[in-house]
Design a protein around this motif. Structure first.
Motif, mmCIF file in Angstrom:
data_model
loop_
_atom_site.group_PDB
_atom_site.id
_atom_site.type_symbol
_atom_site.label_atom_id
_atom_site.label_comp_id
_atom_site.label_asym_id
_atom_site.label_seq_id
_atom_site.Cartn_x
_atom_site.Cartn_y
_atom_site.Cartn_z
ATOM 1 N N VAL A 1 3.328 2.736 -11.890
ATOM 2 C CA VAL A 1 2.807 1.934 -11.329
ATOM 3 C C VAL A 1 3.222 0.886 -10.533
ATOM 4 O O VAL A 1 3.799 0.362 -9.278
ATOM 5 N N PRO A 2 3.072 0.524 -11.311
ATOM 6 C CA PRO A 2 3.519 -1.843 -11.357
ATOM 7 C C PRO A 2 4.838 -1.352 -11.055
ATOM 8 O O PRO A 2 4.615 -2.503 -10.386
ATOM 9 N N LEU A 3 5.300 -0.472 -11.823
ATOM 10 C CA LEU A 3 6.703 -1.037 -11.665
ATOM 11 C C LEU A 3 7.887 -0.883 -10.091
ATOM 12 O O LEU A 3 8.455 -1.607 -10.058
ATOM 13 N N GLY A 4 7.070 0.110 -9.670
ATOM 14 C CA GLY A 4 7.407 0.846 -8.592
ATOM 15 C C GLY A 4 7.323 0.353 -7.666
ATOM 16 O O GLY A 4 7.587 -0.282 -6.284
ATOM 17 N N VAL A 5 5.547 -0.099 -7.417
ATOM 18 C CA VAL A 5 4.990 -1.134 -6.439
ATOM 19 C C VAL A 5 5.735 -2.536 -6.588
ATOM 20 O O VAL A 5 5.874 -2.474 -5.761
ATOM 21 N N GLY B 1 5.508 12.885 -12.783
ATOM 22 C CA GLY B 1 5.957 12.580 -13.658
ATOM 23 C C GLY B 1 4.923 13.578 -14.646
ATOM 24 O O GLY B 1 5.252 13.978 -15.496
ATOM 25 N N VAL B 2 3.884 12.999 -15.352
ATOM 26 C CA VAL B 2 2.986 13.074 -15.869
ATOM 27 C C VAL B 2 2.560 14.686 -15.636
ATOM 28 O O VAL B 2 2.627 15.564 -17.117
ATOM 29 N N ALA B 3 2.722 15.504 -14.492
ATOM 30 C CA ALA B 3 1.972 17.466 -14.888
ATOM 31 C C ALA B 3 3.745 17.495 -14.894
ATOM 32 O O ALA B 3 3.206 18.529 -15.987
ATOM 33 N N LEU B 4 4.771 17.180 -14.580
ATOM 34 C CA LEU B 4 5.899 17.888 -15.571
ATOM 35 C C LEU B 4 5.950 17.890 -16.666
ATOM 36 O O LEU B 4 6.289 18.848 -16.895
ATOM 37 N N ALA B 5 5.804 16.253 -17.400
ATOM 38 C CA ALA B 5 5.947 16.969 -18.508
ATOM 39 C C ALA B 5 4.965 17.918 -19.279
ATOM 40 O O ALA B 5 4.952 18.214 -20.076
ATOM 41 N N TRP B 6 3.286 17.863 -18.664
ATOM 42 C CA TRP B 6 3.285 18.658 -18.974
ATOM 43 C C TRP B 6 3.147 19.345 -18.600
ATOM 44 O O TRP B 6 3.009 21.197 -20.146
ATOM 45 N N THR B 7 3.860 20.921 -17.842
ATOM 46 C CA THR B 7 4.387 21.933 -17.721
ATOM 47 C C THR B 7 4.736 21.835 -18.418
ATOM 48 O O THR B 7 5.385 23.268 -19.402
ATOM 49 N N LEU B 8 6.283 20.750 -19.156
ATOM 50 C CA LEU B 8 7.431 21.220 -19.819
ATOM 51 C C LEU B 8 6.712 21.631 -21.967
ATOM 52 O O LEU B 8 7.361 21.898 -22.275
ATOM 53 N N GLU B 9 5.795 21.119 -21.920
ATOM 54 C CA GLU B 9 5.440 20.779 -23.266
ATOM 55 C C GLU B 9 5.025 22.031 -23.880
ATOM 56 O O GLU B 9 5.506 22.376 -25.158
ATOM 57 N N VAL C 1 1.152 16.272 -24.371
ATOM 58 C CA VAL C 1 1.609 15.037 -23.714
ATOM 59 C C VAL C 1 -0.445 14.730 -23.975
ATOM 60 O O VAL C 1 -0.962 15.716 -23.139
ATOM 61 N N THR C 2 -0.626 13.294 -24.892
ATOM 62 C CA THR C 2 -2.195 12.715 -24.780
ATOM 63 C C THR C 2 -2.057 12.538 -23.188
ATOM 64 O O THR C 2 -2.076 11.868 -22.855
ATOM 65 N N GLY C 3 -4.483 12.498 -23.381
ATOM 66 C CA GLY C 3 -4.117 11.347 -22.059
ATOM 67 C C GLY C 3 -4.391 9.773 -22.048
ATOM 68 O O GLY C 3 -3.647 9.291 -21.341
ATOM 69 N N SER C 4 -3.676 9.491 -23.278
ATOM 70 C CA SER C 4 -3.407 8.222 -24.134
ATOM 71 C C SER C 4 -1.822 8.034 -23.103
ATOM 72 O O SER C 4 -1.828 7.137 -22.560
ATOM 73 N N ILE C 5 -1.251 8.605 -23.943
ATOM 74 C CA ILE C 5 0.316 8.894 -22.972
ATOM 75 C C ILE C 5 0.518 8.944 -21.726
ATOM 76 O O ILE C 5 0.581 7.432 -21.372
ATOM 77 N N ALA C 6 -0.316 9.520 -21.086
ATOM 78 C CA ALA C 6 -0.237 9.776 -19.889
ATOM 79 C C ALA C 6 -0.731 8.462 -18.589
ATOM 80 O O ALA C 6 -0.200 8.037 -17.511
ATOM 81 N N TRP C 7 -1.470 7.898 -19.631
ATOM 82 C CA TRP C 7 -2.499 6.273 -18.731
ATOM 83 C C TRP C 7 -1.243 5.077 -19.339
ATOM 84 O O TRP C 7 -0.720 4.892 -18.344
ATOM 85 N N ARG C 8 -0.625 5.720 -20.138
ATOM 86 C CA ARG C 8 0.622 4.436 -20.455
ATOM 87 C C ARG C 8 1.686 4.554 -20.025
ATOM 88 O O ARG C 8 2.792 3.759 -18.928
ATOM 89 N N VAL D 1 0.647 -1.094 -0.041
ATOM 90 C CA VAL D 1 -0.441 0.145 -0.072
ATOM 91 C C VAL D 1 0.835 1.194 0.332
ATOM 92 O O VAL D 1 0.264 2.091 -0.808
ATOM 93 N N GLU D 2 2.015 1.455 1.014
ATOM 94 C CA GLU D 2 2.833 3.026 0.791
ATOM 95 C C GLU D 2 3.566 2.696 -0.193
ATOM 96 O O GLU D 2 3.704 3.263 -1.127
ATOM 97 N N GLY D 3 4.045 1.318 -0.735
ATOM 98 C CA GLY D 3 4.705 1.715 -2.436
ATOM 99 C C GLY D 3 3.529 2.026 -3.185
ATOM 100 O O GLY D 3 4.211 2.490 -4.087
ATOM 101 N N LEU D 4 1.573 1.656 -3.656
ATOM 102 C CA LEU D 4 0.908 2.084 -4.511
ATOM 103 C C LEU D 4 0.782 3.608 -4.288
ATOM 104 O O LEU D 4 0.852 4.278 -5.275
ATOM 105 N N PHE D 5 0.761 4.471 -3.294
ATOM 106 C CA PHE D 5 1.053 5.437 -2.707
ATOM 107 C C PHE D 5 2.026 6.221 -3.445
ATOM 108 O O PHE D 5 2.344 7.019 -4.484
ATOM 109 N N VAL D 6 2.993 5.923 -3.017
ATOM 110 C CA VAL D 6 4.169 6.816 -3.416
ATOM 111 C C VAL D 6 4.208 6.573 -4.991
ATOM 112 O O VAL D 6 4.803 7.382 -5.697
ATOM 113 N N ALA D 7 4.434 5.367 -5.703
ATOM 114 C CA ALA D 7 4.607 4.885 -7.099
ATOM 115 C C ALA D 7 3.303 5.651 -7.368
ATOM 116 O O ALA D 7 4.069 6.489 -8.938
ATOM 117 N N VAL D 8 2.441 6.219 -7.635
ATOM 118 C CA VAL D 8 1.292 6.861 -7.917
ATOM 119 C C VAL D 8 1.426 8.036 -7.711
ATOM 120 O O VAL D 8 1.242 9.321 -8.341
#
Lengths: 397, 289
Positions: B264-268, B223-231, B251-258, B210-217
């Motif tokens: 997330v799974p990698l971090g957890v 990361g997505v917000a940073l990419a969006w800001t730098l776009e 940065v499309t929704g599809s890219i953000a989801w990918r 659970v802790e890993g999940l929170f950190v990974a999310v």
């Protein structure tokens, strides 16, 4: 014990984390190395291809890139005039057209037809058969065209103008295949043939048989391309002459700049990424070793010595990872080059990733700099550690 | 441009013409044929709407004709022409044919190299092209949509960027594992005490998960917000550099989801795997007893 040996033992004591850190640095280092190869790869490779042709100056009608702009209308006379210059050894007109070819009973195949002056040195490497004779009636073709037409040196081909839709068809001209050749700028899908300029004029029924897309000029011995360019500009101010270096610089500024920009962006991102990760790794490592560092200081290790130990750890990690990054980066460069070269219209002999000693030096310098900067914060933490308080906290906890 | 491209673009309505002279004074003659010039050409030559220019299809300037600039236009952004100077002109077809006519060329006056069609149903493009090719063998009909073949530069660039991301993911995974190993080691005694007071392995692992999940999310969203800001910064820089309205980074929704789905799974997983190596040990070993 020396600082390096001590740092080595500290890392060896925790092999799992050390190996993982080395792997991470190796992957990031490999990406950095590849981006450095990419930053100048196309320019270097393009420059090598230009040099391979043996001509060091190109002359065009306008400042458009060769074979993309208007033609030189009096190419034959211009070539003769240029050959009169002491700086010029040879000036040869080159014209490129679309044509179709067929062997008897076969299907017509569209190709790129190059027409060269009769005295010109070859722009290709013959791999079978003979070079293109200086007299007319002969053609040299590339391997793809030879395979598709199923012809060999000595066979006869019929060639005619591919023309724009709506143009009147020209009669076919029969030419004998002198040889199969590798053309420097051929793409994977390109079908290429080369003939003498007068044959090209006959095949394409050209109105302006003396016109050429570009004049290829070879400088005389003892004269550099820049001198030749100057001499040509003095003689024919209406024409535009470029040395290979000038041409490459124009490509660098415009046509190849996308990959340079991409490589700059990715290099910056990679370095920032490496800096953050190595800093995190060393900081967490130092945080875990506060008690150990305090104990070492208490038994007589100087502050400078502790700093040296941490610095050496950073050097060992970054150095080890950076070393693995070079062969890994070279292997990845081959893979990435293969991906980019699958693009249509990219010459087979052109490479995106080209090794240069400069890239290796930059790779070492940048990784070294990142390693040093990344070690600063953990070193600061260790150097300012209050010995007594840390030891007391350790005992109490 | 390769000879192939050059040939295929020969005679298209959009022709790069030699701009050989400009008249600074505004044209009074309304009868002059009109021309549209690209924004880039007008800026480069300091031209204004209403100016008179002379155009010639011959580099020597032979056969030049005067045109009045009726307006300027932004050329359709084309990634394949990214580095090209878009010095372009658009003429009415009869003017174009008149300007480019070669006296000895017997081609009919209305000959063109390309006809653009707008289909009633764009979905029919492929079938229509095939049908037209069969009915009129002299014509080549090609759907104008994005080519998906493996040699298309955009498909290749997409593969290249994917390869770069894979290398980055590999490198960051190794770093993440190294950090997680350290973190697990740091919590060795805490885990030992938890086990000692009755927490099961499963319970501790769930907590780590659970802790890993929170950190990974959190990390993935950052990361997505940073990419969006730098776009915006990336796009503005490249649009300025290449003088184009093309969008380079999106940065499309599809890219953000990918990204989130990969991160997330990698971090957890990294947290759970490194913790599991710790939890496998005996309690006393964890407490260094």
């Amino acid at each position: 014990m020396r600082a390096f040996a001590f740092a080595w033992r500290s890392l060896a004591r925790q092999p799992a984390r050390t190996v993982l850190a080395l792997l991470g640095i190796a992957a990031v280092g490999a990406l950095l190395f590849d981006m450095l190869l990419l930053s100048r790869g196309l320019v270097v490779s393009f420059s090598e291809l230009l040099e391979e042709t043996g001509f060091d100056v190109r002359v065009t009608a306008t400042d458009s890139m060769p074979v993309t702009g208007p033609m030189i209308l009096d190419a034959a006379a211009a070539a003769r005039a240029l050959e009169g210059l002491p700086e010029v050894e040879q000036a040869s007109p080159l014209r490129v057209a679309r044509a179709e070819a067929r062997v008897e009973g076969g299907e017509p195949i569209e190709l790129t037809l190059m027409g060269l002056g009769s005295n010109s040195r070859d722009l290709w490497t013959v791999v079978a058969g003979a070079p293109l004779p200086s007299e007319t009636g002969w053609v040299v073709i590339n391997d793809r065209l030879a395979r598709e037409l199923a012809v060999a040196p000595g066979d006869t081909l019929s060639l005619w103008d591919a023309g724009a839709p709506g143009s009147v068809a020209t009669p076919a001209i029969d030419l004998r295949v002198a040889g199969i050749a590798e053309f420097a700028f051929d793409t994977r899908l390109e079908r290429t043939a080369a003939v003498r300029l007068s044959d090209l004029s006959a095949v394409c029924a050209l109105e302006r048989a003396v016109a050429a897309d570009v004049l290829l000029v070879a400088s005389a011995a003892g004269s550099g391309p820049e001198q030749t360019v100057e001499a040509i500009r003095r003689l024919r101010p209406d024409l535009h002459a470029f040395s290979n270096v000038q041409l490459v610089n124009r490509f660098r500024a415009h046509d190849f700049s996308y990959f340079r920009q991409i490589s700059v962006v990715l290099t910056t991102v990679t370095l920032s990424f490496a800096f953050l990760l190595i800093t995190s790794l060393l900081t967490v490592s130092v945080n875990q070793r506060f008690a150990e560092v305090a104990a070492l200081r208490a038994i007589g290790f100087s502050r400078a010595r502790v700093v040296a130990d941490l610095f050496c750890q950073s050097v060992l990690l970054v150095g080890g990872g950076g070393l693995v990054a070079i062969p890994l980066g070279a292997a990845l460069a081959v893979w990435l080059d293969g991906i980019l070269k699958s693009m249509a219209h990219i010459p087979v002999n052109l490479h995106f990733f080209v090794f240069q000693p400069r890239a290796l030096v930059l790779h070492v310098a940048l990784l070294g700099l990142v390693g040093m900067l990344a070690a600063l914060y953990p070193i600061y933490l260790a150097a300012r550690l209050p010995i007594a308080a840390t030891l007391r906290n350790e005992v109490v906890s | 441009m390769s000879p192939t491209e050059r040939s295929s673009s020969r005679g298209t309505l959009l022709l790069l013409l030699a701009l050989i002279a400009t008249a600074p004074a505004r044209a009074e003659q309304a009868e002059l044929p009109q021309v549209l010039l690209s924004r880039q050409l007008m800026e480069a030559e300091a031209l204004s709407v209403g100016d008179v220019v002379e155009l010639s299809a011959d580099p020597s300037g032979a056969g030049a004709r005067s045109f009045r600039i009726a307006g300027r236009y932004e050329p359709l952004p084309d990634p394949l022409l990214l580095a090209a100077s878009r010095h372009e002109a658009r003429l009415h077809l009869p003017d174009f044919l008149e300007l480019t006519r070669v006296a000895s060329d017997p081609s009919p006056d209305e000959a063109v190299s390309r006809i653009s069609l707008l289909l009633a149903d764009p979905e029919d493009a492929a079938a229509f092209a095939e049908d037209l090719g069969k009915r009129m063998p002299g014509l080549v009909a090609v759907p104008a949509g994005r080519a998906e073949d493996e040699h298309n530069p955009f498909v290749v660039l997409e593969r290249f960027h994917l390869a770069i991301s894979l290398i980055t993911v590999f490198g960051s995974t190794a770093f993440l594992l190294a950090l997680m190993v350290m973190r697990a080691d740091e919590r060795r005694e805490t885990v030992g005490i938890l086990r000692l007071i009755g927490f099961t392995r499963r319970r501790v692992l769930l907590e780590v998960f659970v802790e890993g999940l929170f950190v990974a999310v959190g990390g993935a969203l950052f990361g997505v917000a940073l990419a969006w800001t730098l776009e915006g910064a990336f796009n503005r820089f490249f649009q300025w550099h290449y003088d184009t309205p093309l969008v380079f980074v999106r940065v499309t929704g599809s890219i953000a989801w990918r990204c989130i789905a990969a991160a997330v799974p990698l971090g957890v997983l990294a947290g759970v795997v490194t913790s599991w190596t710790l939890l496998r040990r005996q309690v006393l070993e964890l407490l260094r007893r």
